[in-house]
Design a protein around this motif. Structure first.
Motif, PDB file in Angstrom:
ATOM      1  N   PRO A 102      24.969  14.601   1.221  1.00 13.35           N
ATOM      2  CA  PRO A 102      25.366  13.775   0.445  1.00 13.35           C
ATOM      3  C   PRO A 102      24.182  12.774   0.584  1.00 13.35           C
ATOM      4  O   PRO A 102      23.860  12.232   1.804  1.00 13.35           O
ATOM      5  CB  PRO A 102      26.885  13.298   0.556  1.00 13.35           C
ATOM      6  CG  PRO A 102      26.935  13.668   2.201  1.00 13.35           C
ATOM      7  CD  PRO A 102      25.938  14.898   2.384  1.00 13.35           C
ATOM      8  N   ALA A 104      23.822   8.557  -0.688  1.00 15.50           N
ATOM      9  CA  ALA A 104      24.015   7.309  -1.374  1.00 15.50           C
ATOM     10  C   ALA A 104      22.836   7.091  -2.262  1.00 15.50           C
ATOM     11  O   ALA A 104      21.752   6.519  -1.987  1.00 15.50           O
ATOM     12  CB  ALA A 104      24.407   6.355  -0.744  1.00 15.50           C
ATOM     13  N   VAL A 137      28.784   7.123   3.314  1.00 12.20           N
ATOM     14  CA  VAL A 137      29.510   8.416   2.672  1.00 12.20           C
ATOM     15  C   VAL A 137      30.370   8.894   3.795  1.00 12.20           C
ATOM     16  O   VAL A 137      30.006   9.286   5.111  1.00 12.20           O
ATOM     17  CB  VAL A 137      28.336   9.263   2.400  1.00 12.20           C
ATOM     18  CG1 VAL A 137      29.183  10.646   1.606  1.00 12.20           C
ATOM     19  CG2 VAL A 137      27.403   8.747   1.120  1.00 12.20           C
ATOM     20  N   TYR A 152      33.699  14.346  -0.968  1.00 11.95           N
ATOM     21  CA  TYR A 152      32.782  13.286  -0.627  1.00 11.95           C
ATOM     22  C   TYR A 152      33.366  11.723  -1.068  1.00 11.95           C
ATOM     23  O   TYR A 152      34.135  11.822  -2.274  1.00 11.95           O
ATOM     24  CB  TYR A 152      31.421  13.386  -1.305  1.00 11.95           C
ATOM     25  CG  TYR A 152      30.740  14.553  -0.848  1.00 11.95           C
ATOM     26  CD1 TYR A 152      30.296  14.649   0.521  1.00 11.95           C
ATOM     27  CD2 TYR A 152      30.580  15.756  -1.668  1.00 11.95           C
ATOM     28  CE1 TYR A 152      29.454  15.820   0.844  1.00 11.95           C
ATOM     29  CE2 TYR A 152      29.809  16.691  -1.392  1.00 11.95           C
ATOM     30  CZ  TYR A 152      29.307  16.951  -0.136  1.00 11.95           C
ATOM     31  OH  TYR A 152      28.760  17.982   0.428  1.00 11.95           O
ATOM     32  N   PHE A 154      31.751   8.148  -1.654  1.00  8.63           N
ATOM     33  CA  PHE A 154      30.625   7.447  -1.860  1.00  8.63           C
ATOM     34  C   PHE A 154      31.023   6.130  -2.028  1.00  8.63           C
ATOM     35  O   PHE A 154      32.003   5.657  -2.288  1.00  8.63           O
ATOM     36  CB  PHE A 154      29.579   8.094  -2.798  1.00  8.63           C
ATOM     37  CG  PHE A 154      29.051   9.201  -2.766  1.00  8.63           C
ATOM     38  CD1 PHE A 154      27.690   9.495  -2.401  1.00  8.63           C
ATOM     39  CD2 PHE A 154      29.636  10.461  -3.190  1.00  8.63           C
ATOM     40  CE1 PHE A 154      27.235  10.770  -2.073  1.00  8.63           C
ATOM     41  CE2 PHE A 154      29.101  11.747  -3.064  1.00  8.63           C
ATOM     42  CZ  PHE A 154      27.937  11.678  -2.423  1.00  8.63           C
ATOM     43  N   ASN A 158      27.388   2.335  -6.741  1.00 10.53           N
ATOM     44  CA  ASN A 158      25.989   3.282  -6.858  1.00 10.53           C
ATOM     45  C   ASN A 158      26.304   4.607  -7.539  1.00 10.53           C
ATOM     46  O   ASN A 158      27.321   5.116  -7.377  1.00 10.53           O
ATOM     47  CB  ASN A 158      25.452   3.172  -5.632  1.00 10.53           C
ATOM     48  CG  ASN A 158      25.351   1.945  -4.896  1.00 10.53           C
ATOM     49  OD1 ASN A 158      24.493   1.273  -5.525  1.00 10.53           O
ATOM     50  ND2 ASN A 158      25.805   1.733  -3.787  1.00 10.53           N
ATOM     51  N   THR A 159      25.195   5.303  -7.771  1.00 10.29           N
ATOM     52  CA  THR A 159      25.172   6.788  -8.163  1.00 10.29           C
ATOM     53  C   THR A 159      25.253   7.648  -6.717  1.00 10.29           C
ATOM     54  O   THR A 159      25.123   6.920  -5.730  1.00 10.29           O
ATOM     55  CB  THR A 159      23.724   6.872  -8.787  1.00 10.29           C
ATOM     56  OG1 THR A 159      22.613   6.821  -8.025  1.00 10.29           O
ATOM     57  CG2 THR A 159      23.683   6.445 -10.223  1.00 10.29           C
ATOM     58  N   SER A 160      25.697   8.804  -7.048  1.00 13.01           N
ATOM     59  CA  SER A 160      26.090   9.518  -5.901  1.00 13.01           C
ATOM     60  C   SER A 160      25.140  10.835  -5.966  1.00 13.01           C
ATOM     61  O   SER A 160      25.471  11.545  -7.059  1.00 13.01           O
ATOM     62  CB  SER A 160      27.580   9.625  -5.821  1.00 13.01           C
ATOM     63  OG  SER A 160      28.214   8.592  -5.727  1.00 13.01           O
ATOM     64  N   SER A 161      24.527  11.260  -4.991  1.00 12.35           N
ATOM     65  CA  SER A 161      23.816  12.383  -5.026  1.00 12.35           C
ATOM     66  C   SER A 161      24.223  13.540  -4.181  1.00 12.35           C
ATOM     67  O   SER A 161      24.722  13.157  -2.831  1.00 12.35           O
ATOM     68  CB  SER A 161      22.152  12.141  -5.024  1.00 12.35           C
ATOM     69  OG  SER A 161      22.050  11.447  -5.903  1.00 12.35           O
ATOM     70  N   THR A 255      23.137  14.577  -9.434  1.00 12.38           N
ATOM     71  CA  THR A 255      23.700  13.222  -9.196  1.00 12.38           C
ATOM     72  C   THR A 255      25.007  12.721 -10.164  1.00 12.38           C
ATOM     73  O   THR A 255      24.955  13.134 -11.292  1.00 12.38           O
ATOM     74  CB  THR A 255      22.360  12.353  -9.599  1.00 12.38           C
ATOM     75  OG1 THR A 255      21.165  12.732  -8.618  1.00 12.38           O
ATOM     76  CG2 THR A 255      22.443  10.733  -9.402  1.00 12.38           C
ATOM     77  N   ALA A 259      32.279   7.788  -7.502  1.00 11.62           N
ATOM     78  CA  ALA A 259      32.306   7.548  -6.176  1.00 11.62           C
ATOM     79  C   ALA A 259      32.992   8.840  -5.358  1.00 11.62           C
ATOM     80  O   ALA A 259      32.688   9.048  -4.289  1.00 11.62           O
ATOM     81  CB  ALA A 259      32.737   6.397  -5.544  1.00 11.62           C
TER      82      ALA A 259
END
Length: 768
Positions: A102, A104, A137, A152, A154, A158-161, A255, A259
């Protein structure tokens, strides 16, 4: 992690509910998954959802210098969470494949170092693992036997990848050429799912290419998906196009806007379709982390822990008992539906790591605690011989290798045979497999670590063994291999005798005495005379030879991983001849006590500078050899001292490398109060730790062991013993007396040594 911390952590997980932890049959509360993860124990603390599970889901940690054999290190950065690991092994790391990591935010280059420190220590319990990363994370893991769940959390806003790195493997820093490689693969994306495979190679067993297939999905559609291929310095592509047969690095990046993200992943050695079937059948859509964890805990409780019960209330002792039981059953891996090499109705087990480590007491305890699985493991190695021509001494990624000494699967088969393992085992084939080891020279695999003969399988030094009756120094590990070849031949004698092959039995009994040909009576050390030492083709010994030294004690040397002192005690099937060579009973006692005397061997400073190395298998049986000269009190003394000095309930709770559970089985036998003699049907009596211990056996009966007057630290000398209600004067019991149909052993213990065992001494079939 202390038991109290585990219990507090468990109770703090509101999502799991409190009710299940009030169940007195939940033995998982006593399992510390971090026991043995430090001090070189190399234990895997991640999720193993069932004994012998194929999936072992957990973190991969890297500090840039240290081999993370199980993937885990207590310090360093986590750089992925992968689906496959070994536990408690040495040599070099294996697996660490099918990974997610993961991130962030967005990922500008997936080939960069994405590793993260941990913000707090990892936490774990049976069936569950959690890491909190420095990037905010939280990662929670659960698994089934062929699939895993990643959950997960996050940072909000924010975006989460999530990066899927097909080329991810555990690296090795030892510089021995045993590091794993990525040979290419395939990665395909379809909606919120992905499939593919990776091709990997090498590792400690020098394996050629093997393929692992995967099938993953997320619980939501990604805002963007990109795939990549490249090497560590150059990104060749990073777009929405799937890439086939990419170079060193390959994978994809999902992505998300949310969260909270959950991913389900199945793996297979057969196909992507089977990987997808595995995840859908074992973790269907909508499965919760709670339900998967509960299923894993129920499995371990029902299949393993509930089979051994005690009235003990000391949580430290209970932690040791159940953590050691857990630790011995993480490998081998049951891959009976995942064999890519041949089609067979027989079971198939991989990740045997290794019989050199396990044959002395590990496999014997497996028969007691997991008799059905043990029979399957016996059938599996015989079936490997049917299809590949050799029994494995070690095996992983569907490839046999490496053989450290003798052909020690022979010992395992012999031990199973004399202790009555029958069921669906074809013992004619089993014996034929053993005879292959005894008579056929395996082709040289030209291992750079020892290129004189095969390290892959069989007995590479067999030409000398058959010509001279000993092994000359032209072969590496000549002396330690000779000692083990003797035990291997004794195993053939045992099975041949049972199958009424009288000529073979006579032949291999005679050959089992060949360890004697390495005995130099003129060699002296520390007031003892006579040791097994190198011997040349002309019959002369390498003399003088210091019995306290073994050179590098590794692949090219005369002795493997222990000294001449230790190997000179290893003629266990011929012990009375060894005693006569050592100066009879008094001389043998003196020699044994010297072996345990502190301050004599500076090279072993971690263990009180004794010649006895509790962290290495060749000395496993030695504390119990006093039983052969009527001094069971000294066996109790020295075995208990080793158990209490070198084992504990903490992260350094085993003396060095677990060796796939070998260390755990040694201490478990010590706690039971017995010790097996491999390839023979009897057990040497030690001293039990418990007032009451009950072991359920495969016959729907049990062995009950009781003691009165005892104290684990001070009052452990046996004062008297009853076996099945009868007064006992022997320092040994047979399989038939206590295990075959159940039994009872009632000990009286005390603080002072007593010569209670004045009856018949234990057998030694080769000593004539």
């Amino acid at each position: 992690m202390a038991v109290a911390l585990i219990v507090n952590f468990v109770l703090s997980l509101a999502s799991f509910g409190a009710a299940q932890y009030t169940n007195t049959s939940d033995y998982t509360q006593y399992v510390d998954l971090f026991l043995g993860t430090e001090n070189g124990g190399n234990m895997f603390p991640g999720v193993v959802p069932a004994p012998f599970s194929m999936v072992k889901l957990g973190p991969d940690v890297e500090d840039g210098t240290t081999d993370a054999y199980s993937g885990y290190l207590p310090s360093g950065q986590i750089w992925g969470f992968s689906m496959m690991h070994e536990s408690g092994t040495g040599g070099a790391p294996k697996y660490g494949v099918v990974s997610q990591m993961p991130v962030a935010g967005t990922v500008d280059n997936p080939l960069k170092d994405l590793g993260q420190n941990r913000s707090v220590n990892d936490t774990a319990m049976v069936g569950y693992y959690k890491s909190s990363l420095a990037n905010g994370v939280d990662v929670e893991l659960a698994a089934t036997e062929h699939a895993g769940l990643y959950q997960y959390s996050f940072p909000a806003g924010n975006t989460s990848s999530v990066v899927i790195d097909v080329s991810h493997v555990l690296p090795s820093y030892r510089g021995l050429g045993w590091g794993q490689g990525y040979a290419g693969g395939h990665f395909n994306v379809s909606g919120n799912s992905y499939t593919g495979y990776g091709i990997y190679n090498n590792g400690w067993n020098l394996a050629p290419n093997w393929t692992v297939y995967f099938c993953g999905s997320f619980d939501q559609y990604a805002a963007s998906v990109k795939t990549f291929t490249g090497n560590d310095t150059t990104l060749y592509s990073y777009d929405n196009t799937a890439v086939t047969n990419g170079t060193y690095r390959q994978g994809g990046v999902f992505t998300f806007d949310g969260a909270n993200v959950t991913s389900r992943v199945g793996i297979s050695f057969i196909s992507c379709a089977q990987a997808c079937d595995n995840v859908e059948s074992e973790i269907p859509e909508g499965s919760t982390l709670n339900s998967i964890v509960s299923k894993a805990q129920d499995c371990w409780n029902d299949q393993v822990f509930s089979r051994v019960t005690t009235t003990e209330t000391n949580t430290t002792v209970l932690t040791q008992l159940y953590s050691y039981m857990y630790g011995m059953m993480l490998i081998p891996s049951n891959r009976s539906d995942e064999n890519p090499l041949w089609t067979s109705s027989e079971p198939y087990y991989d990740d045997i790591f290794t019989f050199w480590d396990l044959f002395r007491c590990g496999t014997a305890l497996m028969q007691v605690l997991q008799p059905s699985a043990y029979e399957e493991q016996i059938r599996s190695i015989i079936d490997i011989w049917r299809h590949e021509g050799w029994l494995p001494d070690a095996r992983s990624s569907d490839y046999t290798g490496r053989t450290q000494g003798g052909s020690n699967a022979d010992n395992v088969l012999a031990d199973a045979y004399v202790k009555g393992v029958r069921g669906q085992v074809n013992w004619q084939d089993g014996y034929s497999a053993m005879k292959t080891d005894a008579e056929v020279v395996p082709p040289n695999n030209h291992d750079p670590s020892a290129n004189d003969s095969s390290t892959k399988e069989g007995r590479g030094a067999l030409p000398d063994w058959k010509e001279y009756g000993y092994i000359t120094p032209k072969f590496s590990r000549a002396v330690s291999r000779a000692v083990e070849y003797s035990a291997n031949d004794f195993g053939l004698y045992q099975v041949a005798s049972g199958l009424n092959m009288t000529d073979d039995a006579s032949k291999y009994l005679n050959r089992s005495r060949n360890w004697r040909n390495h005995w130099n009576p003129e060699q002296t050390s520390l007031n003892s005379s006579g040791f097994v030492v190198p011997r040349y083709a002309n019959g002369s010994f390498e003399y003088p030879y210091d019995p306290m030294q073994c050179g590098g004690c590794y692949w090219p040397d005369p002795y493997y991983e222990d000294t001449p002192w230790s190997y000179s005690f290893n003629g266990h099937h011929d012990i009375y001849h060894l005693i006569s060579l050592s100066g009879d009973s008094d001389g043998f006692v003196q020699r044994l006590e010297t072996f345990f005397e502190p301050g004599l061997y500076s090279s072993n400073s971690a263990y009180g500078s004794t010649l006895f190395n509790p962290g290495n298998e060749p000395a496993f049986t030695t504390p119990y050899l006093f039983n052969f000269v009527g001094r069971q009190d000294l066996s109790a003394k020295y075995s208990r001292h080793a158990a209490k000095s070198y084992y504990n309930a903490g992260s350094s709770g085993i003396p060095g490398n677990s060796d796939a559970g070998a260390m755990q089985t040694w201490i478990l036998w010590n706690m039971i109060g017995l010790y097996p003699m491999t390839g023979q049907n009897f057990f040497l009596i030690g001293s039990p730790w418990f007032e009451h211990l009950n072991i359920m056996l495969g016959t729907n009966t049990s062995l009950t062991i009781t003691s009165t007057g005892g104290n684990a630290d001070t009052a452990y000398y046996v004062q008297s013993l009853k076996v099945n209600g009868q007064p006992w004067d022997r320092a040994w019991v047979t399989w038939e007396e206590v295990f075959a149909s159940g039994g009872r052993m009632d000990f009286v213990l005390g603080t002072e040594p007593v010569r209670w065992a004045n009856g018949t001494l234990p057998p030694s079939p080769a000593s004539v």
